[in-house]
Design a protein around this motif. Structure first.
Motif, PDB file in Angstrom:
ATOM      1  N   ILE A 140      25.765  37.344  46.231  1.00 54.38           N
ATOM      2  CA  ILE A 140      27.037  37.040  45.567  1.00 54.38           C
ATOM      3  C   ILE A 140      27.031  37.482  44.115  1.00 54.38           C
ATOM      4  O   ILE A 140      26.045  37.368  43.402  1.00 54.38           O
ATOM      5  CB  ILE A 140      27.364  35.542  45.661  1.00 54.38           C
ATOM      6  N   VAL A 194      31.249  35.901  49.296  1.00 56.51           N
ATOM      7  CA  VAL A 194      30.709  37.258  49.183  1.00 56.51           C
ATOM      8  C   VAL A 194      30.793  37.708  47.732  1.00 56.51           C
ATOM      9  O   VAL A 194      29.878  38.338  47.200  1.00 56.51           O
ATOM     10  CB  VAL A 194      31.478  38.226  50.100  1.00 56.51           C
ATOM     11  N   ALA A 221      31.577  44.506  45.648  1.00 54.70           N
ATOM     12  CA  ALA A 221      31.180  43.650  46.768  1.00 54.70           C
ATOM     13  C   ALA A 221      30.722  44.476  47.961  1.00 54.70           C
ATOM     14  O   ALA A 221      31.256  45.546  48.236  1.00 54.70           O
ATOM     15  CB  ALA A 221      32.346  42.764  47.186  1.00 54.70           C
ATOM     16  N   LEU A 226      30.295  43.701  52.020  1.00 52.88           N
ATOM     17  CA  LEU A 226      30.528  42.731  53.074  1.00 52.88           C
ATOM     18  C   LEU A 226      29.249  42.494  53.865  1.00 52.88           C
ATOM     19  O   LEU A 226      28.372  43.363  53.925  1.00 52.88           O
ATOM     20  CB  LEU A 226      31.643  43.209  54.003  1.00 52.88           C
ATOM     21  N   PRO A 227      29.111  41.328  54.495  1.00 48.62           N
ATOM     22  CA  PRO A 227      27.896  41.043  55.267  1.00 48.62           C
ATOM     23  C   PRO A 227      27.678  42.088  56.357  1.00 48.62           C
ATOM     24  O   PRO A 227      28.637  42.640  56.903  1.00 48.62           O
ATOM     25  CB  PRO A 227      28.186  39.664  55.889  1.00 48.62           C
ATOM     26  N   THR A 271      36.005  37.821  57.631  1.00 43.67           N
ATOM     27  CA  THR A 271      36.111  37.806  56.176  1.00 43.67           C
ATOM     28  C   THR A 271      37.570  37.731  55.751  1.00 43.67           C
ATOM     29  O   THR A 271      38.474  38.137  56.486  1.00 43.67           O
ATOM     30  CB  THR A 271      35.458  39.053  55.547  1.00 43.67           C
TER      31      THR A 271
END
Length: 252
Positions: free
Chosen positions: A250, A120, A174, A176-177, A77
């Motif tokens: 997102i 993201v 946000a 993160l994955p 990222t």
């Protein structure tokens, strides 16, 4: 006691190792994985407009699968910012070679080892303009940016860096994955704390295991860097190695 241990082992195999194994098989069958750093495509994926064509301020976080066999289970990222009226973007990455925090090392929306990124979070306009000074301050304050202050697993690594920025600027809103290996790493002195979004509680055992319960992050259980969980806010499941499956996470 033996029965309890057996159940735990079965849970680990079913919840973590089987998804990892199936994704490894799928990854091995791909014919588009770049064989080396030099052979990979690092060009722009054309997700961002040219800076000269976008007068508004922009803040974005991107994620892309890493190269070769590591792409089985991990994303990289990074962060991109552009002030209103600016003629260029600024991209920040944490890497394990050269200068640990790299500025503009690659195209702002560039492919990573040939793998196209996905956003993201993308914030534009006045909201982005307000956040950019905070983002730049968070980048400057990252405590693990000296030479040698990088550990691919369990961290601190590239995703630990981005998680630090998200934690420092919770208005990014946000998550993160789940495949952003290292995002949950915390030093042992900070075993219990808030999630990066500050909307819940996180327990991290040095990045080797942990749990997060937050409105933005959802429910995540970390085992050796592999994350399983669910997102309630934007319904989805998080499967080790495969990543997030469900509603697009997102925020615009």
């Amino acid at each position: 006691m033996l029965a309890f241990v057996s159940r735990i082992l079965l849970l680990i195999v079913g919840l973590y190792l089987m998804p990892l194994g199936t994704h490894a098989l799928w990854w091995a069958l791909r014919d588009d994985v770049a064989p080396s750093w030099r052979a990979a495509d690092w060009s722009s994926a054309k997700l961002l407009p040219a800076a000269s064509e976008a007068p508004q301020a922009i803040v974005a976080v991107y994620a892309a699968r890493v190269g070769r066999w590591r792409g089985i289970f991990a994303h990289h990222t990074w962060i991109v910012v552009k002030e209103a009226g600016a003629g260029t973007y600024t991209r920040y990455d944490k890497v394990g070679w050269g200068s640990p925090v790299r500025t503009n090392g690659w195209a702002p929306d560039g492919r990573w080892f040939g793998n196209a990124p996905h956003p993201v979070v993308v914030i534009e306009g006045e909201a982005a303009q307000r956040l950019i000074p905070q983002v730049r301050q968070a980048v400057a304050s990252y405590p693990y940016q000296t030479f040698g202050a990088y550990n691919a697993w369990p961290g601190p690594n590239s995703n630990t860096f981005v998680a630090h920025v998200v934690r420092s600027v919770p208005e990014l809103d946000a998550a993160l994955p789940p495949t952003a290996l290292g995002k949950d790493w915390q030093p042992w002195r900070d075993i219990v704390g808030l999630t990066p979004s500050r909307t819940g509680i996180q327990v991290s055992l040095g990045g080797y295991a942990g749990i997060a319960l937050g409105w933005v992050e959802g429910v995540e259980v970390d085992f050796m860097g592999l994350v399983a969980g669910v997102d309630i806010r934007r319904p989805a499941i998080k499967i080790p190695a495969w990543g997030r499956i469900g509603m697009d996470p997102i925020t615009w």
